[in-house]
Design an enzyme around this catalytic site. Structure first.
Site, PDB file in Angstrom:
ATOM      1  N   ARG A 319      16.090 -32.384 -10.080  1.00 40.17           N
ATOM      2  CA  ARG A 319      15.872 -31.281  -9.217  1.00 40.17           C
ATOM      3  C   ARG A 319      13.991 -31.224  -9.510  1.00 40.17           C
ATOM      4  O   ARG A 319      14.107 -30.927  -8.220  1.00 40.17           O
ATOM      5  CB  ARG A 319      15.838 -29.690  -9.759  1.00 40.17           C
ATOM      6  N   GLU A 732      17.597 -17.803  -8.831  1.00 42.01           N
ATOM      7  CA  GLU A 732      16.782 -18.477 -10.246  1.00 42.01           C
ATOM      8  C   GLU A 732      14.705 -18.622  -9.456  1.00 42.01           C
ATOM      9  O   GLU A 732      14.072 -18.742  -9.964  1.00 42.01           O
ATOM     10  CB  GLU A 732      16.286 -20.434  -9.993  1.00 42.01           C
TER      11      GLU A 732
HETATM   12  N1  MTE Z   1      19.927 -13.189 -14.796  1.00 48.06           N
HETATM   13  C1  MTE Z   1      20.272 -12.350 -15.805  1.00 48.06           C
HETATM   14  N2  MTE Z   1      20.335 -10.759 -16.043  1.00 48.06           N
HETATM   15  N3  MTE Z   1      20.903 -13.263 -16.995  1.00 48.06           N
HETATM   16  C2  MTE Z   1      21.325 -14.649 -16.436  1.00 48.06           C
HETATM   17  O1  MTE Z   1      21.642 -14.960 -18.467  1.00 48.06           O
HETATM   18  N4  MTE Z   1      20.152 -16.610 -15.636  1.00 48.06           N
HETATM   19  C3  MTE Z   1      19.567 -17.328 -13.910  1.00 48.06           C
HETATM   20  C4  MTE Z   1      20.165 -16.161 -12.938  1.00 48.06           C
HETATM   21  N5  MTE Z   1      19.534 -14.602 -13.190  1.00 48.06           N
HETATM   22  C5  MTE Z   1      20.309 -14.892 -15.596  1.00 48.06           C
HETATM   23  C6  MTE Z   1      20.153 -13.877 -14.195  1.00 48.06           C
HETATM   24  C7  MTE Z   1      20.002 -18.412 -14.050  1.00 48.06           C
HETATM   25  S1  MTE Z   1      19.465 -19.800 -15.231  1.00 48.06           S
HETATM   26  C8  MTE Z   1      21.440 -18.557 -12.663  1.00 48.06           C
HETATM   27  S2  MTE Z   1      21.465 -20.406 -12.414  1.00 48.06           S
HETATM   28  C9  MTE Z   1      21.584 -17.447 -11.830  1.00 48.06           C
HETATM   29  O2  MTE Z   1      21.574 -16.558 -12.470  1.00 48.06           O
HETATM   30  C10 MTE Z   1      23.064 -17.291 -12.024  1.00 48.06           C
HETATM   31  O3  MTE Z   1      23.894 -16.493 -11.609  1.00 48.06           O
HETATM   32  P1  MTE Z   1      23.889 -16.357  -9.343  1.00 48.06           P
HETATM   33  O4  MTE Z   1      24.908 -17.675  -9.721  1.00 48.06           O
HETATM   34  O5  MTE Z   1      25.344 -15.640 -10.041  1.00 48.06           O
HETATM   35  O6  MTE Z   1      22.892 -16.195  -9.266  1.00 48.06           O
HETATM   36 MO1  MOS Z   2      20.747 -21.388 -14.005  1.00 45.38          MO
HETATM   37  S1  MOS Z   2      19.502 -23.144 -14.885  1.00 45.38           S
HETATM   38  O1  MOS Z   2      21.552 -23.031 -12.768  1.00 45.38           O
HETATM   39  O2  MOS Z   2      21.982 -21.688 -15.270  1.00 45.38           O
END
Ligand code: MTE
Ligand code: MOS
Length: 819
Positions: A319, A732
């Site tokens: 990535r 992200e």
């Molecule tokens: N937001 C919160 N509050 N806590 C989290 O651990 N993880 C992030 C993001 N936002 C996270 C977060 C990461 S690394 C990812 S990949 C995405 O949330 C995953 O959730 P989604 O695919 O539902 O967006």
């Molecule tokens: Mo998020 S780093 O893809 O869990």
């Protein structure tokens, strides 16, 4: 418009509602895995024996003394493993190692009646180590040529020719730090075994299906004999994508051997010293521009510091290679990547998953080269954006057309306008002219982030939706909740598809026996994938109920609409039929009231052997403008104001999305400015020890680092065709908006020097690093690390004999040598 993205006039999606568990979070009622311990009888507690060497052979281990400690029930060692002694999917992560590979590596685990008994028992275990030479930092690994995994290259065009023809060629080197996840809830698992030998593990995991697979292979069971449930996580941020598996396996193994529930929860120090972090990288590059500042060619080598095992390092690196372009068209490019093997924790996924590590390289290059090109960095960035040429979208280096490239300029121009950037920059120029010892700067950086898992197979999801006879709805889906609001969005999707009020829909915890073979909730694709699956299940049920209602109302099924909990025939003026009524009728007519939903993302392909294809469904875009003020005496700085315009498509849940953008930005700013992982790189006995293993030495962003003036706007009219209800992923991408704070710090530091000063800024740009940068700026142009020359000139690598550019302060020396 696709059926998937089409949104009805009356919809629960798009409403600004709070997180479904917000009240539970703030009142402390929300249950996390470890909260189940007090509700569970006869639980045993696990404590690791952590090795005090970065690398060592285990020559002897005597666990007997542990059994002399009151309350110790069992010591778990490699001999106890009935299946495969490995915690990963790459088979390079022995669960019980015979060779220590990083300082703090767990070599065995002790189970006690109390946590204290387990801790004392672990203290009593006698281990004899034969220390071995270790590699701690990425440069040592590069010098030793110690790499692991694939070494991919993304390539397009004629790089040599491009550099040859370029009017300006620069080269440089850059090393930047990793990041600790510091989720509030540390790793945790609670395992039970039932009377049939079936294992049930509650785990704080982003990837329950893979936790299930690893537990199965360690125990020598089939997947059907192991169930994993995740209630919710107190943050994951990628740190619980692969790292929870081994801990769940230890708890399960303990439970099998003792017949009792086993709880394993790491305390903060254990979590910091044992679990993987964001990869730091080393980058070497050479770039060519024409006289207008248009990028002609880029050549780079990225080396990820992978730590002791592969874990997710290869896809993270992949990535990174696919995001080094960020928002910029680079006609000729060759980027090679490799993963260094060092004696550190096994670095892993972290919000952005390598994307930030690729993008920081190009943003750093543009920030450093702009002054040398004599072009304002703002202008240099904007000129190089992807666009459509004669109606054809430019393509990424790996060959994917950049759909909607005009949105990059759109978010950029909007943030420039709404942030009043040009006028404020004039004010800043006046301010700077009047203040020799304080400088301000305002920078904008763009984000383009590809959404989908690069590995095509992961882009599928399942859901299970039940409608009960009383009309209430229960949904299950394969995604996990870590605070990001996925469950809230899924409730909104289900209510919208069924045409019922949100209050009718409930959501059950994620478990592998409800929805199997799930992908990690990661790559920001949780809502896209699971939303597609939930919608699909709800559509099946709605279709059947439309028929039932149609029969009752005497109209064709195609004319029935469920809106706000009522079935109505389109165009009819009379009363409709209540949802509950239709459901009850359907039951008596023996119509199935539940359905399994499935979704797969269409149109993706990726060939990792040549690093080409269209791996992403679409790109998420954003732009941020950050203003900072830097103190010339100390390098201390404050963020004065942040403006963001971000593209989430048509938002599924605007409050959630704005929260994700704010949180992502602040977390990114933490990585880039505050959070400074330090490992003992000395040759002393503590070599390899993580020196920053507590919140006292590892500085996290907190409320005091929240920008006092923080304005987040969602891009309007941003419907994304082919994604659930026209939305885009949000988890992200906003993290990378924080490059604007780093670039603003660079420009503020440069303002201490003459016009055109190039500033080389360390990452993280701690106050100390900013002070070094502005000190160099004060001394005039810094060109030692940025060489302009024609291709063929060697990059100006720092002299290894030279004193460090960022000397360790006395305080750090003390820290590193403390016992
Ligand atoms: N937001 C919160 N509050 N806590 C989290 O651990 N993880 C992030 C993001 N936002 C996270 C977060 C990461 S690394 C990812 S990949 C995405 O949330 C995953 O959730 P989604 O695919 O539902 O967006
Ligand atoms: Mo998020 S780093 O893809 O869990």
């Amino acid at each position: 418009m696709s059926r998937l993205s089409e949104r009805p006039d009356v919809a629960e999606v798009g409403k600004a509602i709070p997180h479904e568990s917000a009240a539970l979070h703030v009142t402390g009622q929300a249950l996390y895995t470890d909260d189940l311990v007090i509700r569970t009888k006869d639980v045993l507690h696990a404590w690791p024996v952590q090795a005090p060497h970065a690398k060592a052979r285990i020559v002897g281990m005597d666990v007997e003394p542990a059994y002399g400690v009151p309350g110790v029930v069992r010591v778990l060692t490699a001999d106890d493993v009935p299946g495969v002694n490995d915690a990963g999917v790459k088979h390079d992560e022995p669960l019980f190692p015979d060779e220590v590979r990083f300082f703090g590596h767990a070599v065995c685990w002790v189970l006690g009646e109390t946590l204290e008994a387990a801790r004392l028992g672990a203290d009593a275990v006698q281990v004899d180590y034969e220390p071995l030479p270790s590699l701690i930092n990425v440069k040592e690994a590069i010098a030793a040529e110690e790499f692991q995994g694939a070494q991919p290259t993304v390539e397009r065009g004629d790089v040599a020719g491009g550099l040859d023809g370029a009017a300006h060629v620069f080269s440089g080197e850059f090393e930047f730090s990793g990041q600790e996840h510091f989720y509030l809830e540390t790793h945790c698992a609670l395992a039970h075994v039932d009377e049939g030998g079936q294992v049930f593990v509650q785990s704080s995991t982003q990837h329950p299906s893979e936790t299930q697979e690893i537990v199965s292979h360690v125990l020598g069971l089939r997947s059907s004999e192991v169930t994993v449930q995740c209630l919710r996580m107190g943050g994951g941020f990628g740190g619980k994508e692969m790292q929870p598996h081994g801990f769940a396996a230890i708890a399960s193994l303990g439970s099998i051997l003792t017949g009792r529930p086993v709880r394993l929860r790491l305390n903060r120090t254990q979590d910091l010293t044992m679990s993987g972090k964001r990869h730091g990288f080393h980058a070497e590059w050479r770039i060519g521009f024409d006289d207008e500042g248009m990028i002609q060619a880029l050549e780079a080598t990225l080396t990820a510091d992978g730590g002791w095992s592969l874990d997710l390092s290869e896809p993270v690196l992949g990535r990174a290679l696919c995001h080094i372009d960020n928002a910029y068209w680079i006609p000729h490019i060759r980027v090679s990547g490799r993963v260094a093997r060092t004696n550190k924790t096994s670095q892993t996924a972290f919000r952005g998953f390598g994307g930030p590590q690729g993008m920081i390289v190009i943003e750093d290059i543009l920030g450093r080269c702009a002054p040398q090109l004599g072009i304002d960095a703002l202008e240099l960035r904007r000129r190089n954006f992807y666009r459509s040429v004669d109606g054809v979208d430019q393509t990424t280096p790996y060959g994917q057309p950049v759909r909607h490239p005009e949105r990059i300029a759109a978010v950029w121009d909007q943030v420039q306008e709404s942030g009043d950037v040009l006028r404020r920059r004039e004010e800043i120029a006046t301010f700077n002219a009047e203040h020799p010892d304080v400088k301000r700067a305002l920078s904008i950086t763009p984000v383009k982030f590809g959404i989908s898992f690069n590995l095509t197979a992961f882009n599928q999801a399942g859901a299970l939706v039940h409608v009960y006879k009383d009309g209430s709805v229960l949904i299950n889906h394969g995604g996990t909740e870590m605070g990001q609001g996925l469950h809230t969005k899924m409730l909104q999707v289900a209510a919208t598809t069924l045409g019922v009020p949100l209050s009718k829909v409930r959501l059950a915890p994620t478990r592998t026996d409800k929805v199997p073979n799930t992908s990690a909730t990661a790559a920001s694709s949780g809502a896209d994938l699971n939303g597609g699956a939930v919608k699909n299940a709800c559509e099946q049920i709605r279709g059947r109920l439309e028929q039932v209602a149609a029969n009752g109302l005497g109209v064709p099924a195609a004319d029935i609409r469920f809106v706000d909990g009522e079935a109505r025939a389109i165009g009819a003026s009379g009363p409709g039929v209540a949802w509950d009524e239709v459901v009850r009728t359907a039951y008596f007519q023996r119509v199935q009231l539940f359905a399994a939903g499935y979704y797969r993302t269409e149109g993706l392909h990726w060939d990792s052997s040549v690093m080409r294809g269209s791996p992403f469904k679409y790109f998420a875009y954003g732009a941020a403008a950050t203003e900072v003020e830097v103190d010339g005496f100390t390098g201390a700085y404050t963020t004065r104001r942040v403006d963001i315009v971000h593209d989430v498509g048509d938002s599924l849940s605007p409050l959630i999305d704005i929260g994700q953008i704010e949180g992502g930005y602040v977390q990114g700013a933490g990585w880039l400015t505050l959070e400074d992982l330090r490992w003992d790189e000395s040759d002393g006995p503590l070599r390899g020890r993580l020196a920053t293993q507590a919140a006292s030495t590892y500085k996290l962003p907190s409320f005091s680092e929240m920008p006092p003036d923080f304005r987040v706007t969602l891009l309007e009219h941003a419907h994304e065709d082919g994604v659930v209800y026209g939305s885009k992923a949000v988890g992200e991408p906003p993290l990378m908006l924080a490059f604007s704070v780093r670039e603003a710090l660079r420009e503020a530091a440069a303002a201490f020097g003459p016009v055109g000063t190039t500033v080389d800024l360390a990452s993280p740009a701690t106050p100390e690093a900013v002070w070094w940068a502005l000190s160099e700026a004060r001394r005039g142009h810094d060109t030692d690390h940025l060489v302009e020359g024609k291709p063929g000139a060697q990059p100006d690598l720092p002299d290894p004999e030279a004193p460090p550019r960022r000397p360790e302060s006395e305080v750090e020396q003390v820290l590193l040598s403390e016992a």
